[in-house]
Structures are given as C-alpha cells and as structure tokens.
Enzyme design. Structure first.
Site, PDB file in Angstrom:
ATOM      1  N   ASP A  99      27.390  28.236  37.247  1.00  0.00           N
ATOM      2  CA  ASP A  99      27.875  29.454  37.896  1.00  0.00           C
ATOM      3  C   ASP A  99      27.932  30.627  36.928  1.00  0.00           C
ATOM      4  O   ASP A  99      28.253  30.471  35.751  1.00  0.00           O
ATOM      5  CB  ASP A  99      29.297  29.233  38.445  1.00  0.00           C
ATOM      6  CG  ASP A  99      29.302  28.321  39.657  1.00  0.00           C
ATOM      7  OD1 ASP A  99      28.322  28.361  40.406  1.00  0.00           O
ATOM      8  OD2 ASP A  99      30.277  27.589  39.833  1.00  0.00           O
ATOM      9  N   MET A 107      41.191  32.028  33.805  1.00  0.00           N
ATOM     10  CA  MET A 107      40.144  31.374  33.026  1.00  0.00           C
ATOM     11  C   MET A 107      38.822  32.134  33.018  1.00  0.00           C
ATOM     12  O   MET A 107      38.180  32.275  31.985  1.00  0.00           O
ATOM     13  CB  MET A 107      39.925  29.953  33.547  1.00  0.00           C
ATOM     14  CG  MET A 107      39.023  29.108  32.663  1.00  0.00           C
ATOM     15  SD  MET A 107      38.997  27.366  33.145  1.00  0.00           S
ATOM     16  CE  MET A 107      40.665  26.883  32.719  1.00  0.00           C
TER      17      MET A 107
END
Length: 435
Positions: A121, A341
C-alpha cells in the site's frame, strides 16, 4: 483494472464467516522456508497478497500443493539459491510487502539473501530499519546495492544476543523471530510486537521444534536449535475483516451474525465500535450486530470529544481506523480519528467529503468527523481505491449511499478480502464486478 458498481441502500441479513487472517498468513507461509519438511497451513485466504507470496515461494523451488479450497502444503527442501539472485525474483518481491519476511528464514538457513524494497500500500513511510538493525545485531552484514536497489544480507554465522527493538513492529518481530530460532545461543527480543498473529507464529515455530519463552508478551526469549521439523497450523479468522463487517452492518442498518470470530483474539475491537454507539453482542464465539436506524458516539467522561487512535497491541489496530472513520459519518456526534502510524492513510477522506460527509482533515494524521445521523445520506459517486483498507471503507460508504457508485482499482480490495462482492451479495448487497 477491475471495478465495482454498487447500488446503495440495500440492507444485509444473514450469517457470514470471516476469512483466514491475511497478516498471519504472510508470516507463517514465510516460516515454511525454515524447514525441509512439509508444513501444512489451513484456513488460508484466497486473496491477491497471499497468492502472490505463494507464487514467489513456488518460483524459489518450494514444493507447493493445494490440498483443498483453503489448505496448502509447503515443502522447502529444494530451494534454488540461484533464483534468489534473478531479476524475476526481484520483480516479484518488489510488488509484495510481505516479501520482506523471507529475510529471516533465508538468512538463517542459507546465510545470505537479497531483497528489493518491498511493495504494498501507498499509505506513507514504512521504514525497514527495525528489520535490518535487529538482524545485524545477530551478526549479519548489510550491503545496499545502489545500482540494483537491493538490500543484501550475509552471515557466516548468526549468534544470539539481547535486542531492544526501536518500535514494536509486527513484521520486524516476525522476521527477527524466524531468524533467531535457527541462531546459535540465546536471543532476547524486548519491545516485541505481541499481536495474536505474532503469538500464532510463535506457537507454530514451537510445534516445529523451536524453543521460545514469553509468547504473547513483549519480551521473547529464543534458544536456537540446529533444525526445525514440519507441522500443521491453522490461521485465526481475520480481525480486520471482522471489524469491516461490523462497520458495514452499522452503515447499512443491517442485521448480521459474524460466525467463529475467535473472541479472545479480537482485543478492544468490539468495544471500540461500541464507543461509536454500535450494538455488538457476543453469542458464544459469534458476534451479532442487530439493525440500528441510528447510533450515537460517546463522549469522554469530562464531556470532551471522543478520540479513537491506533496503538500497538493490545491497542487498536491501525488497519481499522479507515473503517471507523466512515462509520462515524452516519453517527450522531463528533469523533477525532488519530492515525499515528501512517501519514497518508487518511487522504481518502476527500472522496467521502465529495459524497457529502462532514469531515475536517486536520493534518496527515488526524481527521475530525461530524456525524449527522439520519439527517443526511451519502450520495453515490465514482472513485478509485488507493489502498486495501481505504478501498473497503469506500465500499462500505457506497453500500450506504443513495444511488449508484463506481469504485475503480478494486484489485487493492482483492489484495485483502476474499471474494468480497460474492459474499456480500449473498447477504443482500448489490455489487457488480466489471473489467
């Protein structure tokens, strides 16, 4: 490139069983490289990321057999070390984030490995320092081939030591754990990730003959052995898919039962959805989500706006924040979603805003959702899936929206969700897959 055409406004009803856990599958399939004997893995999801990893192992010389729909056999007795230096190997690794976890097993067994920067991703910086710094402490030498953009690791002999990880990385812990089980002496990993999937990997390695203490904690002690044997392992249900189904039921006011969820391994996921006002009932090892016309977001005890953020286990997994953000658009009340994150994971909210959602993107990590309840409905539109989790979140939004929506680049969704359109259509959704 494939697309989904979604007709919104249909309620779901019935039972659905979650697939095997994607993130666990990537770890334990790589662990099959640690032994020459047969490893059988059950409940393997039929998704792109897992299938690509299986194809990579086959190209490396691993003997692979599909025993039934979701059970695979792996036997890594005749790995071709020359293939690992080829352009085809590099190309396959570069398209798959999970390929980073072949480093530990191959280095432990053969003393050298070269891998490119892994794919996956595009959700922001996903650094590899934790992997390489830890394995270097075991005695490996790291050389970066700038011309070919390869990380080359080699070691005449790995030796156990005390390692304090700079972050509780799940894949970093898994990689180091797989290297340490065949390393001479004792290795202590402190600040280890303790997610259920790392615990599952540890239990699998123990069945293969590894000596690991502290399983399920953030301090793992590994006493190296000279060889490992084969084993049989079954994957947990995918907690991310379970959370996605909870969000889907809430957004579409559906009545569904999620079967065999392994409640003890869901952590605070059910409670996090309850804080958004969603009814989540435990029935044995199933979760029942009744139809709700509306739900209200809780506030903190002092009356301040609720904040939902990700954290290392047993905190909330970052993979569900995109889903929770979408679910909050239909709630009554406000919530701050804090994605700590990954700095690019919230950028899909512009598509939700175009659909009519009230969202303020505060910065790359934070978004405030102003839920309007039944005073509005999202409107259908054409959009493109940027990553796995944003893709499933856009699908949830489209299923609850007025009119038709089109989602392009659904290969991203297929990377993490097995036959999602077929399974949801069986519950009453209207999703058409087109090329």
């Amino acid at each position: 490139m494939s697309s989904f055409i979604i007709e919104g406004g249909h309620r779901l009803k019935g039972e659905i069983t979650p697939q095997g856990a994607k993130n666990e599958a990537l770890q334990v399939i790589c662990a099959a490289l640690l032994t020459e004997e047969e490893v059988i893995i059950e409940n393997v999801p039929d998704i792109l990321d897992v299938n690509n990893l299986i194809r990579l192992l086959m190209a490396m010389g691993v003997e692979v057999h599909k025993l039934n729909k979701n059970t695979w056999s792996f036997k890594a007795a005749n790995i071709n070390p020359e293939y690992i230096q080829t352009e085809d190997f590099i190309d396959k690794c570069a398209t798959l984030r999970g390929s980073i976890m072949i480093i530990g097993p191959l280095l432990a067994r053969f003393g050298r490995v070269s891998v490119p920067k892994p794919g996956g991703d595009k959700i922001g910086r996903r650094r590899l320092d934790t992997h390489f710094n830890a394995i270097q402490k075991l005695g490996a030498e790291l050389v970066f081939d700038e011309k070919n953009q390869l990380f080359c690791l080699s070691a005449d002999k790995l030796k156990g030591c005390y390692i304090l990880l700079d972050e509780a990385s799940v894949t970093g812990t898994a990689n180091l754990l797989m290297a340490a089980v065949l390393t001479e002496g004792e290795t202590i990993i402190y600040n280890a990730a303790c997610e259920p999937y790392v615990e599952q990997l540890s239990k699998m390695l123990v069945r293969m003959g590894a000596h690991i203490e502290g399983i399920g904690s953030n301090r793992l002690t590994i006493k190296g052995v000279s060889r490992l044997s084969g084993c049989r392992h079954r994957l947990l249900p995918d907690m991310i898919e379970i959370g996605s189904f909870i969000g889907m039921a809430a957004m579409t006011a559906s009545d569904i039962t999620i079967k065999d969820v392994s409640m003890q391994n869901l952590g605070i996921i059910p409670e996090s959805f309850r804080r958004l006002g969603i009814i989540v009932e435990q029935q044995g090892d199933d979760l029942y989500i009744p139809s709700q016309e509306n739900y209200t977001i809780e506030s903190f005890i002092d009356g301040s706006i609720l904040t939902i953020s990700d954290a290392p286990w047993p905190g909330l997994t970052p993979d569900l924040l995109s889903v929770m953000l979408v679910v909050a658009t239909k709630a009554e009340g406000c919530v701050l979603i804090h994605q700590k994150m990954f700095e690019s994971r919230l950028f899909f909210v512009d598509k939700l805003i175009d659909m009519g959602a009230q969202i303020i993107l505060c910065d790359p990590h934070r978004a405030t959702v102003i839920g309007l309840g039944n005073r509005f409905r999202l409107r259908g539109m054409t959009m493109t899936s940027p990553d796995i989790r944003a893709g499933i979140s856009l699908l949830i939004a489209a299923m609850s929206a007025e009119g038709k929506s089109i989602i392009h680049n659904i290969d991203q969704i297929d990377r993490g969700y097995e036959n999602i359109d077929i399974r949801l259509n069986q519950l009453g959704a209207k999703i058409e897959r087109i090329k």
